[in-house]
Design a protein around this motif. Structure first.
Motif, mmCIF file in Angstrom:
data_model
loop_
_atom_site.group_PDB
_atom_site.id
_atom_site.type_symbol
_atom_site.label_atom_id
_atom_site.label_comp_id
_atom_site.label_asym_id
_atom_site.label_seq_id
_atom_site.Cartn_x
_atom_site.Cartn_y
_atom_site.Cartn_z
ATOM 1 N N ILE A 197 1.341 89.938 -112.981
ATOM 2 C CA ILE A 197 1.549 88.514 -112.728
ATOM 3 C C ILE A 197 2.901 88.135 -113.329
ATOM 4 O O ILE A 197 3.103 88.235 -114.539
ATOM 5 C CB ILE A 197 0.435 87.630 -113.334
ATOM 6 N N VAL A 198 3.807 87.731 -112.449
ATOM 7 C CA VAL A 198 5.154 87.334 -112.884
ATOM 8 C C VAL A 198 5.279 85.822 -112.716
ATOM 9 O O VAL A 198 5.071 85.310 -111.618
ATOM 10 C CB VAL A 198 6.229 88.059 -112.042
ATOM 11 N N GLY A 199 5.571 85.146 -113.800
ATOM 12 C CA GLY A 199 5.724 83.699 -113.751
ATOM 13 C C GLY A 199 7.126 83.316 -113.319
ATOM 14 O O GLY A 199 8.093 84.061 -113.562
ATOM 15 N N VAL A 200 7.233 82.177 -112.633
ATOM 16 C CA VAL A 200 8.551 81.628 -112.302
ATOM 17 C C VAL A 200 8.583 80.158 -112.713
ATOM 18 O O VAL A 200 7.611 79.436 -112.530
ATOM 19 C CB VAL A 200 8.910 81.768 -110.805
ATOM 20 N N THR A 201 9.683 79.760 -113.311
ATOM 21 C CA THR A 201 9.849 78.362 -113.705
ATOM 22 C C THR A 201 11.180 77.855 -113.171
ATOM 23 O O THR A 201 12.068 78.650 -112.859
ATOM 24 C CB THR A 201 9.857 78.183 -115.235
ATOM 25 N N SER A 202 11.306 76.525 -113.091
ATOM 26 C CA SER A 202 12.566 75.978 -112.588
ATOM 27 C C SER A 202 13.533 75.680 -113.738
ATOM 28 O O SER A 202 14.672 75.323 -113.524
ATOM 29 C CB SER A 202 12.320 74.731 -111.746
ATOM 30 N N ARG A 203 13.047 75.834 -114.980
ATOM 31 C CA ARG A 203 13.934 75.603 -116.122
ATOM 32 C C ARG A 203 14.008 76.855 -116.985
ATOM 33 O O ARG A 203 13.006 77.507 -117.213
ATOM 34 C CB ARG A 203 13.397 74.455 -116.987
ATOM 35 N N ASN A 204 15.181 77.161 -117.465
ATOM 36 C CA ASN A 204 15.378 78.346 -118.291
ATOM 37 C C ASN A 204 15.196 77.987 -119.766
ATOM 38 O O ASN A 204 16.076 78.222 -120.596
ATOM 39 C CB ASN A 204 16.774 78.929 -118.029
ATOM 40 N N LEU A 205 14.019 77.396 -120.092
ATOM 41 C CA LEU A 205 13.749 77.008 -121.483
ATOM 42 C C LEU A 205 12.900 78.090 -122.131
ATOM 43 O O LEU A 205 11.787 78.366 -121.677
ATOM 44 C CB LEU A 205 12.981 75.681 -121.517
ATOM 45 N N GLU A 206 13.402 78.689 -123.191
ATOM 46 C CA GLU A 206 12.722 79.805 -123.830
ATOM 47 C C GLU A 206 11.319 79.418 -124.292
ATOM 48 O O GLU A 206 10.362 80.199 -124.129
ATOM 49 C CB GLU A 206 13.565 80.321 -125.009
ATOM 50 N N SER A 207 11.176 78.209 -124.834
ATOM 51 C CA SER A 207 9.872 77.756 -125.353
ATOM 52 C C SER A 207 8.849 77.669 -124.220
ATOM 53 O O SER A 207 7.694 78.070 -124.366
ATOM 54 C CB SER A 207 10.012 76.402 -126.038
ATOM 55 N N GLU A 208 9.321 77.183 -123.075
ATOM 56 C CA GLU A 208 8.445 77.044 -121.908
ATOM 57 C C GLU A 208 8.013 78.410 -121.395
ATOM 58 O O GLU A 208 6.841 78.638 -121.082
ATOM 59 C CB GLU A 208 9.211 76.315 -120.797
ATOM 60 N N LYS A 209 8.975 79.321 -121.322
ATOM 61 C CA LYS A 209 8.694 80.668 -120.820
ATOM 62 C C LYS A 209 7.735 81.393 -121.766
ATOM 63 O O LYS A 209 6.812 82.079 -121.312
ATOM 64 C CB LYS A 209 9.984 81.464 -120.652
ATOM 65 N N GLN A 210 7.932 81.227 -123.075
ATOM 66 C CA GLN A 210 7.059 81.882 -124.047
ATOM 67 C C GLN A 210 5.634 81.362 -123.935
ATOM 68 O O GLN A 210 4.664 82.134 -124.010
ATOM 69 C CB GLN A 210 7.580 81.667 -125.475
ATOM 70 N N ALA A 211 5.500 80.044 -123.743
ATOM 71 C CA ALA A 211 4.167 79.444 -123.613
ATOM 72 C C ALA A 211 3.475 79.976 -122.358
ATOM 73 O O ALA A 211 2.275 80.293 -122.376
ATOM 74 C CB ALA A 211 4.277 77.922 -123.558
#
Lengths: 146, 150
Positions: B107-121
């Motif tokens: 499962i690979v997540g994709v986000t529209s913001r490159n925020l490290e905190s968001e990606k870690q969560a």
């Protein structure tokens, strides 16, 4: 105009869209996905973008008429629109979206209203330029590598 | 099957060539399947086309609940590309539910913001990796090579 000249003009027009900052590398990613199986992929995605844009711009316009302004809702709509801009590489429009969101975070109504006009203006310019580019590319029998 | 990503950043209209250039190739050792989970139609279309060109059988749904429902009904996908923000059920919640069901797919997540905190969560929900969307050809090849090696 003969085909070679047309193709040169297509390449020049395409190059200028990048040089003048209207498009970024994401547009090249879309071009790379276009092939015989998906011959109109770029135009199809850009058409989806226009449709998405219309919907979101309309939602933002309506939200800007409410008082007091719901900055959270405005930010949410613009977040979605910014995502669409990222998907096609619409660099200048995306930049204006970022500015708008900063005004939302600061709860600056006047800034939001003013920047929204900039967003719409940049979107209209991009649309004109892309439509001219695609029309030229069709005349030349396909866009040329830059 | 060998797929190589051409270096096209300055070349424009270049297709993904089916050739072995020795660099950043994806070798499909078996038929792979993928599920694109994203409420953004443009992103779904881009990711679906990209994966299809790389030889992966692909399906798309617009929220996390539909993804969970598919797995619950017995469908299986080797790879899930999971958007973070979606209505009905978001990416983190869908990922947690899939892992709780024992789903071992990548499962690979994709986000529209490159925020490290968001990606870690988001990673904490059970992702294998997380990228900023939309994924590029090179991103997708890296993901598929990792999938092949697992």
């Amino acid at each position: 105009m003969d085909r070679n000249n047309l193709q040169r003009q297509v390449a020049y027009t395409r190059r200028s869209l990048f040089d003048q900052g209207y498009l970024d590398d994401q547009f090249i990613q879309l071009e790379d996905l276009q092939d015989d199986a998906n011959p109109n992929f770029v135009e199809e995605i850009v058409t989806l973008f226009y449709s998405d844009s219309s919907r979101l711009i309309h939602s933002i316009e309506q939200a800007l008429e409410n008082r007091p302004l719901d900055f959270g809702r405005l930010d949410n709509y613009m977040h979605q629109f910014k995502g669409s801009c990222s998907s096609i590489g619409a660099k200048k429009v995306k930049s204006e979206c970022t500015q708008f969101r900063e005004y939302c975070n600061a709860e600056n109504a006047e800034g939001c209203t003013r920047t929204f006009q900039q967003v719409k203006q940049e979107l209209a310019i991009l649309r004109r330029k892309l439509e001219a580019y695609f029309q030229l590319a069709r005349q030349a029998g396909g866009a040329q590598a830059g | 099957m060998v797929f190589g990503a051409s270096s096209s950043s300055s070349k424009g209209m270049t297709s993904i060539d089916k050739r072995n250039d020795g660099n950043n190739n994806f070798v499909a050792e078996r038929n792979l399947s993928a599920l694109i989970v994203d409420d953004d139609l443009i992103v779904r279309r881009i990711h679906t086309t990209l994966l299809t060109k790389l030889g992966v059988k692909t399906q798309g749904v617009e929220n996390g609940k539909k993804a969970v429902d598919l797995f619950q009904s017995g469908d299986f996908f080797d790879l899930v590309i999971m958007d973070m923000e979606m209505p009905v059920m978001d990416g983190p919640e869908a990922t947690k539910q899939l892992r709780a069901m024992g789903i071992g797919s990548m499962i690979v997540g994709v986000t529209s913001r490159n925020l490290e905190s968001e990606k870690q969560a988001f990673m904490g929900a059970g992702l294998n990796d997380c990228y900023v969307k939309p994924l590029t050809v090179d991103d997708m090849i890296a993901i598929l090579n990792k999938l092949n090696n697992n």
